[in-house]
Design an enzyme around this catalytic site. Sequence first.
Site, PDB file in Angstrom:
ATOM      1  N   TYR A  55     -35.723  11.564   2.504  1.00 58.51           N
ATOM      2  CA  TYR A  55     -35.358  11.718   1.080  1.00 58.51           C
ATOM      3  C   TYR A  55     -34.185  10.806   0.706  1.00 58.51           C
ATOM      4  CZ  TYR A  55     -33.446  14.271  -2.998  1.00 58.51           C
ATOM      5  OH  TYR A  55     -32.928  14.634  -4.214  1.00 58.51           O
ATOM      6  N   SER A 100     -21.533  16.113   5.755  1.00 54.80           N
ATOM      7  CA  SER A 100     -21.883  17.143   4.774  1.00 54.80           C
ATOM      8  C   SER A 100     -20.663  17.952   4.395  1.00 54.80           C
ATOM      9  CB  SER A 100     -22.929  18.062   5.417  1.00 54.80           C
ATOM     10  OG  SER A 100     -23.086  19.230   4.653  1.00 54.80           O
ATOM     11  N   TYR A 115     -26.347  23.657  12.331  1.00 54.03           N
ATOM     12  CA  TYR A 115     -26.506  22.404  11.595  1.00 54.03           C
ATOM     13  C   TYR A 115     -25.140  21.824  11.220  1.00 54.03           C
ATOM     14  CZ  TYR A 115     -26.887  19.409   7.540  1.00 54.03           C
ATOM     15  OH  TYR A 115     -26.715  18.385   6.656  1.00 54.03           O
ATOM     16  N   LYS A 135     -22.926  18.232  12.375  1.00 55.22           N
ATOM     17  CA  LYS A 135     -22.263  17.256  11.500  1.00 55.22           C
ATOM     18  C   LYS A 135     -20.786  17.117  11.875  1.00 55.22           C
ATOM     19  CE  LYS A 135     -25.823  15.940   9.261  1.00 55.22           C
ATOM     20  NZ  LYS A 135     -26.331  14.579   9.461  1.00 55.22           N
ATOM     21  N   ASN A 140     -36.380  25.237   1.738  1.00 56.07           N
ATOM     22  CA  ASN A 140     -35.179  26.032   1.996  1.00 56.07           C
ATOM     23  C   ASN A 140     -34.196  25.898   0.852  1.00 56.07           C
ATOM     24  OD1 ASN A 140     -35.758  26.760   4.793  1.00 56.07           O
ATOM     25  ND2 ASN A 140     -35.568  24.568   5.185  1.00 56.07           N
ATOM     26  N   ASN A 141     -34.249  24.780   0.172  1.00 55.93           N
ATOM     27  CA  ASN A 141     -33.215  24.452  -0.814  1.00 55.93           C
ATOM     28  C   ASN A 141     -33.673  24.767  -2.239  1.00 55.93           C
ATOM     29  OD1 ASN A 141     -32.793  21.928   1.444  1.00 55.93           O
ATOM     30  ND2 ASN A 141     -31.125  23.323   0.990  1.00 55.93           N
ATOM     31  N   ARG A 169     -28.352  35.471   0.595  1.00 56.87           N
ATOM     32  CA  ARG A 169     -28.846  34.854   1.838  1.00 56.87           C
ATOM     33  C   ARG A 169     -27.677  34.805   2.830  1.00 56.87           C
ATOM     34  NH1 ARG A 169     -31.401  28.876   1.319  1.00 56.87           N
ATOM     35  NH2 ARG A 169     -29.249  28.411   0.719  1.00 56.87           N
ATOM     36  N   ASP A 207     -24.472  32.162   3.152  1.00 56.87           N
ATOM     37  CA  ASP A 207     -24.178  31.385   1.936  1.00 56.87           C
ATOM     38  C   ASP A 207     -22.754  31.648   1.451  1.00 56.87           C
ATOM     39  OD1 ASP A 207     -26.566  30.081   1.651  1.00 56.87           O
ATOM     40  OD2 ASP A 207     -27.281  31.245  -0.058  1.00 56.87           O
TER      41      ASP A 207
HETATM   42  N1  UFG Z   1     -30.699  29.450  -3.647  1.00 66.54           N
HETATM   43  C1  UFG Z   1     -31.447  30.425  -4.259  1.00 66.54           C
HETATM   44  N2  UFG Z   1     -32.779  30.490  -4.004  1.00 66.54           N
HETATM   45  C2  UFG Z   1     -33.415  29.609  -3.168  1.00 66.54           C
HETATM   46  C3  UFG Z   1     -32.640  28.603  -2.544  1.00 66.54           C
HETATM   47  C4  UFG Z   1     -31.285  28.556  -2.797  1.00 66.54           C
HETATM   48  O1  UFG Z   1     -30.917  31.246  -5.032  1.00 66.54           O
HETATM   49  O2  UFG Z   1     -34.628  29.726  -2.976  1.00 66.54           O
HETATM   50  C5  UFG Z   1     -29.259  29.335  -3.939  1.00 66.54           C
HETATM   51  C6  UFG Z   1     -28.344  29.478  -2.742  1.00 66.54           C
HETATM   52  O3  UFG Z   1     -28.022  30.843  -2.517  1.00 66.54           O
HETATM   53  C7  UFG Z   1     -27.136  28.640  -3.174  1.00 66.54           C
HETATM   54  C8  UFG Z   1     -27.764  27.542  -4.023  1.00 66.54           C
HETATM   55  O4  UFG Z   1     -29.013  28.043  -4.440  1.00 66.54           O
HETATM   56  O5  UFG Z   1     -26.285  29.403  -4.000  1.00 66.54           O
HETATM   57  C9  UFG Z   1     -27.971  26.240  -3.286  1.00 66.54           C
HETATM   58  O6  UFG Z   1     -28.714  26.482  -2.084  1.00 66.54           O
HETATM   59  P1  UFG Z   1     -29.345  25.281  -1.239  1.00 66.54           P
HETATM   60  O7  UFG Z   1     -30.102  25.900  -0.111  1.00 66.54           O
HETATM   61  O8  UFG Z   1     -30.076  24.352  -2.136  1.00 66.54           O
HETATM   62  O9  UFG Z   1     -28.074  24.492  -0.712  1.00 66.54           O
HETATM   63  P2  UFG Z   1     -26.830  25.005   0.169  1.00 66.54           P
HETATM   64  O10 UFG Z   1     -25.623  24.806  -0.675  1.00 66.54           O
HETATM   65  O11 UFG Z   1     -27.055  26.333   0.750  1.00 66.54           O
HETATM   66  O12 UFG Z   1     -26.864  24.000   1.379  1.00 66.54           O
HETATM   67  C10 UFG Z   1     -26.826  22.626   1.178  1.00 66.54           C
HETATM   68  C11 UFG Z   1     -27.696  21.940   2.203  1.00 66.54           C
HETATM   69  C12 UFG Z   1     -27.152  22.112   3.574  1.00 66.54           C
HETATM   70  C13 UFG Z   1     -25.748  21.681   3.630  1.00 66.54           C
HETATM   71  C14 UFG Z   1     -24.943  22.284   2.533  1.00 66.54           C
HETATM   72  C15 UFG Z   1     -23.667  21.519   2.531  1.00 66.54           C
HETATM   73  O13 UFG Z   1     -28.986  22.477   2.178  1.00 66.54           O
HETATM   74  O14 UFG Z   1     -27.872  21.278   4.426  1.00 66.54           O
HETATM   75  O15 UFG Z   1     -25.549  22.150   1.262  1.00 66.54           O
HETATM   76  O16 UFG Z   1     -22.797  21.901   1.624  1.00 66.54           O
HETATM   77  F1  UFG Z   1     -25.188  22.027   4.794  1.00 66.54           F
END
Ligand code: UFG
Length: 344
Positions: A12, A125, A149, A153, A198-199, A292, A295
């Site tokens: 990506y 990260s 993970y 990093k 996941n994101n 989750r 988080d």
């Molecule tokens: N969220 C939801 N529903 C979902 C997915 C995410 O509500 O289905 C929320 C999470 O709780 C969080 C926000 O959306 O509040 C962002 O979540 P992401 O999974 O998109 O991103 P994260 O901030 O958890 O993690 C990201 C990257 C990681 C990295 C991190 C670094 O995925 O690889 O940022 O800050 F480590």
Amino acid sequence: MAKILLTGATGYIGSHTWLALLAAGFDVVGVDDFSNSSPEVLNRLRELSAQAPVFVRADVNDAAAMDAVFAEHRVAAVVHFAAFKAVGESTAEPLKYYANNLGGLIGTCAAMRRHGVKALVFSSSATVYGEPQFLPYTEAHPLAAMNVYGRTKLMGEQILRDLEAADSSWNFAWLRYFNPVGAHESGRIGEDPRGIPNNLMPYVQQVAVGRREFLSVFGGDYDTPDGTGVRDYLHVMDLAEGHVAAVRYLLEAQRSVTVNLGTGVGVSVLELLKAFEAACGHALPYRIVDRRAGDLPSYYADASLARKLLGWQARRGLQQMCDDSWRWQQANPDGYGASAEVQA
Ligand code: UFG
């Protein structure tokens, strides 16, 4: 113009950075083993750049393959993207993550050293900061990763700091990304996660296109303005341009640098969802569910150092991030899927 080697080049962030480097006049050679990306990316890059991408299919730990790349191409600097990035999977399979993320980094640096190339941009990260002691996170914030993970990093950063301490002719850019989202404005390349995303943004995109029924919002009772998690979302093309700025800095200033790449603006899950609804033109169903595990409630960048040192700042706002994500997802509802099979 200088030639830049990208590892994880068809992923990506790699694919978007590839285009940004070409647009800035650099030559690029890409390496990827397709372990988490599609060969179709190369067709799209050819189309968007109007030139054949210079590419080698290889694992960065294949020393002979890497030697062949360095022997054939006069590489000025390396941007090392190749790594796994799923937080949950990293907890379940730590050996896989340490072997790939740290083994791949060591393999890449070892190959560089054999060929006298000593400038490397490392994909780090914001996760290396861990629980916020203060916000926004500055680069001086204490470091404490919270999952495997994140530790790959943090340890990756440390390996490179040790390498620089042992041999000061190395120069590194440690780029601490916040939350990259969005897609190239053409809608021809974008994020295409395998399996259930996941994101947040890829999940929202799949809800918008009808591949998923509703978004689960992880927690509605955080101490944030609307109770949902707050992050610093960053357009992937801004992030890509941040890499161009970092490469220039390494080649021109010949010094190492550690910077956050973010916008400095915190956005909640529900704010992002609303902006995406405006992009796709219809309401998106969601349910607030439990938090989750692992988080953090909220974090965002102090992005001033990148501006000062690299002359870089994010230019694209939340609506453009959503508009560009939607353009990509709408035109490619199954990602690169179908076309990748044709090519294989
Ligand atoms: N969220 C939801 N529903 C979902 C997915 C995410 O509500 O289905 C929320 C999470 O709780 C969080 C926000 O959306 O509040 C962002 O979540 P992401 O999974 O998109 O991103 P994260 O901030 O958890 O993690 C990201 C990257 C990681 C990295 C991190 C670094 O995925 O690889 O940022 O800050 F480590």
